[in-house]
Design a protein around this motif. Structure first.
Motif, PDB file in Angstrom:
ATOM      1  N   GLN A 160     -24.865  52.708 -28.290  1.00  0.00           N
ATOM      2  CA  GLN A 160     -25.829  51.867 -29.034  1.00  0.00           C
ATOM      3  C   GLN A 160     -27.158  51.929 -28.011  1.00  0.00           C
ATOM      4  OE1 GLN A 160     -24.452  47.923 -30.050  1.00  0.00           O
ATOM      5  NE2 GLN A 160     -22.523  48.620 -29.079  1.00  0.00           N
ATOM      6  N   SER A 161     -28.467  51.464 -28.554  1.00  0.00           N
ATOM      7  CA  SER A 161     -29.743  51.633 -27.747  1.00  0.00           C
ATOM      8  C   SER A 161     -29.439  50.823 -26.539  1.00  0.00           C
ATOM      9  CB  SER A 161     -30.634  51.057 -28.572  1.00  0.00           C
ATOM     10  OG  SER A 161     -31.604  50.950 -27.962  1.00  0.00           O
ATOM     11  N   SER A 162     -29.294  51.006 -25.360  1.00  0.00           N
ATOM     12  CA  SER A 162     -29.248  50.394 -24.076  1.00  0.00           C
ATOM     13  C   SER A 162     -30.360  50.745 -23.242  1.00  0.00           C
ATOM     14  CB  SER A 162     -27.894  50.909 -23.467  1.00  0.00           C
ATOM     15  OG  SER A 162     -26.721  50.467 -24.102  1.00  0.00           O
ATOM     16  N   THR A 163     -30.501  49.897 -22.312  1.00  0.00           N
ATOM     17  CA  THR A 163     -31.510  49.694 -21.216  1.00  0.00           C
ATOM     18  C   THR A 163     -30.784  49.910 -19.769  1.00  0.00           C
ATOM     19  OG1 THR A 163     -33.095  48.592 -22.552  1.00  0.00           O
ATOM     20  CG2 THR A 163     -33.569  48.810 -20.188  1.00  0.00           C
ATOM     21  N   LEU A 164     -30.979  50.913 -19.143  1.00  0.00           N
ATOM     22  CA  LEU A 164     -30.562  51.039 -17.851  1.00  0.00           C
ATOM     23  C   LEU A 164     -31.314  50.842 -16.512  1.00  0.00           C
ATOM     24  CD1 LEU A 164     -28.218  54.395 -18.805  1.00  0.00           C
ATOM     25  CD2 LEU A 164     -27.325  52.012 -18.150  1.00  0.00           C
ATOM     26  N   LYS A 165     -30.898  50.407 -15.491  1.00  0.00           N
ATOM     27  CA  LYS A 165     -32.071  50.216 -14.542  1.00  0.00           C
ATOM     28  C   LYS A 165     -31.227  50.125 -13.243  1.00  0.00           C
ATOM     29  CE  LYS A 165     -35.144  47.187 -17.109  1.00  0.00           C
ATOM     30  NZ  LYS A 165     -35.990  45.700 -16.898  1.00  0.00           N
ATOM     31  N   VAL A 166     -32.029  50.661 -12.270  1.00  0.00           N
ATOM     32  CA  VAL A 166     -31.499  50.824 -10.945  1.00  0.00           C
ATOM     33  C   VAL A 166     -32.357  49.469 -10.058  1.00  0.00           C
ATOM     34  CG1 VAL A 166     -31.404  52.000  -8.774  1.00  0.00           C
ATOM     35  CG2 VAL A 166     -31.164  53.195 -11.096  1.00  0.00           C
ATOM     36  N   HIS A 167     -31.478  48.786  -9.465  1.00  0.00           N
ATOM     37  CA  HIS A 167     -32.315  47.757  -8.674  1.00  0.00           C
ATOM     38  C   HIS A 167     -32.058  47.889  -7.296  1.00  0.00           C
ATOM     39  CE1 HIS A 167     -33.074  45.373 -12.420  1.00  0.00           C
ATOM     40  NE2 HIS A 167     -31.768  45.945 -12.838  1.00  0.00           N
ATOM     41  N   VAL A 168     -33.106  48.016  -6.176  1.00  0.00           N
ATOM     42  CA  VAL A 168     -32.836  48.035  -4.957  1.00  0.00           C
ATOM     43  C   VAL A 168     -33.352  46.881  -4.325  1.00  0.00           C
ATOM     44  CG1 VAL A 168     -33.009  50.870  -5.078  1.00  0.00           C
ATOM     45  CG2 VAL A 168     -34.950  49.346  -4.620  1.00  0.00           C
ATOM     46  N   SER A 169     -33.884  45.878  -5.047  1.00  0.00           N
ATOM     47  CA  SER A 169     -34.263  44.616  -4.315  1.00  0.00           C
ATOM     48  C   SER A 169     -33.779  43.536  -5.238  1.00  0.00           C
ATOM     49  CB  SER A 169     -35.681  44.706  -4.018  1.00  0.00           C
ATOM     50  OG  SER A 169     -36.165  43.482  -3.799  1.00  0.00           O
ATOM     51  N   SER A 170     -33.427  42.304  -4.874  1.00  0.00           N
ATOM     52  CA  SER A 170     -33.348  41.167  -5.676  1.00  0.00           C
ATOM     53  C   SER A 170     -34.594  40.863  -6.379  1.00  0.00           C
ATOM     54  CB  SER A 170     -32.736  40.244  -4.688  1.00  0.00           C
ATOM     55  OG  SER A 170     -33.487  39.669  -3.802  1.00  0.00           O
ATOM     56  N   GLU A 171     -35.662  41.265  -6.153  1.00  0.00           N
ATOM     57  CA  GLU A 171     -36.893  40.846  -6.940  1.00  0.00           C
ATOM     58  C   GLU A 171     -36.720  41.260  -8.248  1.00  0.00           C
ATOM     59  OE1 GLU A 171     -40.138  42.098  -4.581  1.00  0.00           O
ATOM     60  OE2 GLU A 171     -39.502  40.999  -3.020  1.00  0.00           O
ATOM     61  N   THR A 172     -36.322  42.409  -8.563  1.00  0.00           N
ATOM     62  CA  THR A 172     -36.360  42.943  -9.889  1.00  0.00           C
ATOM     63  C   THR A 172     -35.005  42.603 -10.871  1.00  0.00           C
ATOM     64  OG1 THR A 172     -35.277  44.791  -9.262  1.00  0.00           O
ATOM     65  CG2 THR A 172     -37.640  44.942  -9.013  1.00  0.00           C
ATOM     66  N   LEU A 173     -34.282  41.585 -10.232  1.00  0.00           N
ATOM     67  CA  LEU A 173     -32.818  41.377 -10.760  1.00  0.00           C
ATOM     68  C   LEU A 173     -33.188  40.134 -11.608  1.00  0.00           C
ATOM     69  CD1 LEU A 173     -29.948  41.977  -8.378  1.00  0.00           C
ATOM     70  CD2 LEU A 173     -30.124  42.670 -10.761  1.00  0.00           C
ATOM     71  N   ASP A 174     -32.778  40.172 -12.964  1.00  0.00           N
ATOM     72  CA  ASP A 174     -32.869  38.957 -13.784  1.00  0.00           C
ATOM     73  C   ASP A 174     -31.842  38.029 -13.072  1.00  0.00           C
ATOM     74  OD1 ASP A 174     -31.356  37.283 -15.985  1.00  0.00           O
ATOM     75  OD2 ASP A 174     -33.242  38.224 -16.792  1.00  0.00           O
ATOM     76  N   PRO A 175     -32.228  36.835 -13.165  1.00  0.00           N
ATOM     77  CA  PRO A 175     -31.326  35.551 -12.754  1.00  0.00           C
ATOM     78  C   PRO A 175     -29.968  35.703 -12.891  1.00  0.00           C
ATOM     79  CG  PRO A 175     -33.828  34.781 -13.270  1.00  0.00           C
ATOM     80  CD  PRO A 175     -33.688  36.155 -13.469  1.00  0.00           C
ATOM     81  N   ALA A 176     -29.921  36.053 -14.350  1.00  0.00           N
ATOM     82  CA  ALA A 176     -28.335  35.869 -14.712  1.00  0.00           C
ATOM     83  C   ALA A 176     -27.532  37.012 -14.072  1.00  0.00           C
ATOM     84  CB  ALA A 176     -28.547  36.410 -16.206  1.00  0.00           C
ATOM     85  N   PHE A 177     -28.170  38.267 -13.746  1.00  0.00           N
ATOM     86  CA  PHE A 177     -27.580  39.196 -13.007  1.00  0.00           C
ATOM     87  C   PHE A 177     -27.321  38.814 -11.663  1.00  0.00           C
ATOM     88  CE2 PHE A 177     -29.161  42.198 -16.349  1.00  0.00           C
ATOM     89  CZ  PHE A 177     -27.827  42.704 -16.701  1.00  0.00           C
ATOM     90  N   ALA A 178     -28.182  38.241 -10.851  1.00  0.00           N
ATOM     91  CA  ALA A 178     -28.266  37.806  -9.564  1.00  0.00           C
ATOM     92  C   ALA A 178     -27.123  37.109  -9.392  1.00  0.00           C
ATOM     93  CB  ALA A 178     -29.536  37.389  -9.149  1.00  0.00           C
ATOM     94  N   ARG A 179     -26.933  35.836 -10.366  1.00  0.00           N
ATOM     95  CA  ARG A 179     -25.678  35.101 -10.101  1.00  0.00           C
ATOM     96  C   ARG A 179     -24.451  35.741 -10.346  1.00  0.00           C
ATOM     97  NH1 ARG A 179     -29.301  31.621 -13.361  1.00  0.00           N
ATOM     98  NH2 ARG A 179     -28.459  32.508 -15.344  1.00  0.00           N
ATOM     99  N   GLY A 180     -24.438  36.835 -11.389  1.00  0.00           N
ATOM    100  CA  GLY A 180     -23.080  37.079 -11.649  1.00  0.00           C
ATOM    101  C   GLY A 180     -22.699  38.354 -10.408  1.00  0.00           C
ATOM    102  N   CYS A 181     -23.653  38.969 -10.097  1.00  0.00           N
ATOM    103  CA  CYS A 181     -23.191  39.932  -8.855  1.00  0.00           C
ATOM    104  C   CYS A 181     -23.204  39.148  -7.636  1.00  0.00           C
ATOM    105  CB  CYS A 181     -24.008  41.143  -9.002  1.00  0.00           C
ATOM    106  SG  CYS A 181     -25.747  41.107  -8.614  1.00  0.00           S
ATOM    107  N   GLY A 182     -23.404  37.995  -7.547  1.00  0.00           N
ATOM    108  CA  GLY A 182     -23.353  37.344  -5.970  1.00  0.00           C
ATOM    109  C   GLY A 182     -24.573  37.640  -5.396  1.00  0.00           C
TER     110      GLY A 182
END
Length: 440
Positions: A296-318
């Motif tokens: 399906q149409s997906s958006t893939l991203k690489v995050h090397v800093s918490s600044e670019t993480l969506d709050p939902a991801f930040a909570r989910g991955c600890g």
């Protein structure tokens, strides 16, 4: 005096000519993504990432990797040449000095050779030299001291003997062309590319030099080596952007670090991984794997800093404050149609364990938000991206290892208990395919 490298010279497995092209691209754009994504030079982003790491280890880039250091600018403007034995280079130099004596012996000469300074590798007596670095000080001949227009007229007449249709493109161009022909002949020897007439560069740099010829005393091959040119003044600031370096030090490569994971997003701040950045799926395995597993149409991203993480991801991955470009990172996938959102947290290390250089990738966490089970399509996409980063780490480590101590090397993929058992083998499977495409 500029840096010269032997033809086909490589550092850490990367041809210097490729590093130079990458540096030039980065200097134009201030974007390291333009370095790693230079398709005309690097077959894949993995090759470009390795070259960028080499440039960093050599001190050619600033801390932000957005500009070149002075040494980086010197390497970007360096030349690759066939090295010549010192005895042959000195024979060419002797012939040139004898030519100068013959010029100055003519009372009706068009030009005079006043002083010649030697510097660089020939002066140092290096066994192999790239070129002969000379600063030649020349002037109008004695008959033209007070007749500048006559000098230009006779320069034009002289040039037209070997270039009948010559028309000066700018004012005084005929004098430069005549002087170059008189000094070097119709065709300058390649080893004399480092010789400059009236360049006045040597007096602006703190380089040792040797006054080997003067019009008053002739040739002096045993002249003392001066610490700097007599006119050098360290208090005077110059506008030379490119430093005059004879060589650079290639360090001993120790245990390598993982590569900067941002290469996969071509260093874009968003971290977006775009399949078409890797060329057509028919010619690039990574693009093909991403297309095949997206579904399906997906958006893939690489995050090397918490600044670019969506709050939902930040909570989910600890805790995400421990993220770093060469250490722990987070990969995310989102499907716009169904609002599915998944993440994978991975940790990368390169260690020496029992005499074995180990390149390890550990999947610390994998989950799809607001679902009990991980979305399979997202898991496959994230595994492809993780495998690509792992292959890049291994590619870099293997190349530096060959250029250094050549230890036995092993690439491993481990997973935390919370991660499904099939993820580790899946990353290894993708990694094998991607590694195979690099070797082919």
């Amino acid at each position: 005096m500029s840096i010269t490298f032997p033809r086909k010279f490589a550092i850490g497995g990367v041809p210097v000519t490729n590093i130079k092209e990458g540096l030039k691209s980065l200097s134009r754009t201030s974007d390291p993504g333009s370095f790693v994504g230079l398709r005309s030079v690097f077959p894949t982003l993995i090759h470009g990432s390795h070259a960028l790491e080499i440039a960093g280890l050599l001190g050619l880039l600033d801390d932000e990797r957005s500009d070149l250091t002075p040494t980086g600018r010197a390497v970007a403007h360096s030349r690759s040449v066939v090295k010549t034995e010192l005895t042959k280079a000195r024979a060419v130099l002797d012939q040139l000095l004898e030519r100068f004596e013959a010029i100055n012996a003519d009372p009706d000469r068009l030009i005079s050779i006043n002083r010649v300074y030697l510097y660089g590798s020939v002066m140092r007596g290096d066994p192999l030299v790239g070129d002969i670095d000379l600063e030649i000080e020349a002037s109008r001949g004695p008959a033209y001291i007070n007749d500048f227009q006559g000098y230009l007229r006779d320069c034009r007449s002289f040039v037209r003997r070997f270039a009948p249709n010559y028309v000066p493109p700018v004012y005084m161009a005929e004098s430069d062309k005549a002087m170059d022909h008189l000094v070097f002949g119709q065709r300058r020897a390649p080893i004399l590319k480092g010789a400059v007439i009236n360049g006045r560069n040597l007096s602006t740099i703190p380089a040792p030099c040797q006054l080997i010829y003067t019009i008053q005393n002739g040739i002096d091959r045993d002249a003392p080596i001066l610490t700097t040119h007599p006119d050098y003044d360290p208090t005077i600031e110059t506008s030379h952007e490119i430093p005059h370096l004879a060589s650079i030090d290639v360090p001993q490569f120790g245990i390598p670090a993982p590569v900067d994971a941002r290469f996969l997003a071509k260093f874009q701040h968003s971290g977006r991984v775009v399949a078409h950045d890797f060329a057509s799926p028919t010619s690039n395995l990574l693009a093909w794997l991403l297309r095949m597993h997206e579904r399906q149409s997906s958006t893939l991203k690489v995050h090397v800093s918490s600044e670019t993480l969506d709050p939902a991801f930040a909570r989910g991955c600890g805790l995400a404050d421990d993220l770093s470009p060469k250490g722990t990172i987070v990969l995310t996938a989102e499907t716009q149609r169904s609002k599915l959102r998944s993440f994978m947290k991975i940790e990368r290390r390169v260690d020496m364990i029992d005499g074995m250089l180990t390149v390890d990738l550990k999947v610390c966490d994998l989950a799809t938000l607001q679902r009990r089970r991980t979305n399979e399509a997202h898991a496959d996409c994230l595994a492809v991206v993780a495998a690509t980063i792992h292959v890049a780490d291994r590619f870099h480590a293997v190349a530096l290892n060959k250029a250094g101590s050549n230890y036995p090397i092993e690439a491993t993929v481990t997973t935390a208990r919370s991660v499904p058992d099939e993820i580790g083998p899946l990353i290894q499977q993708f990694g094998s395919k991607i590694s195979g495409s690099l070797d082919s």
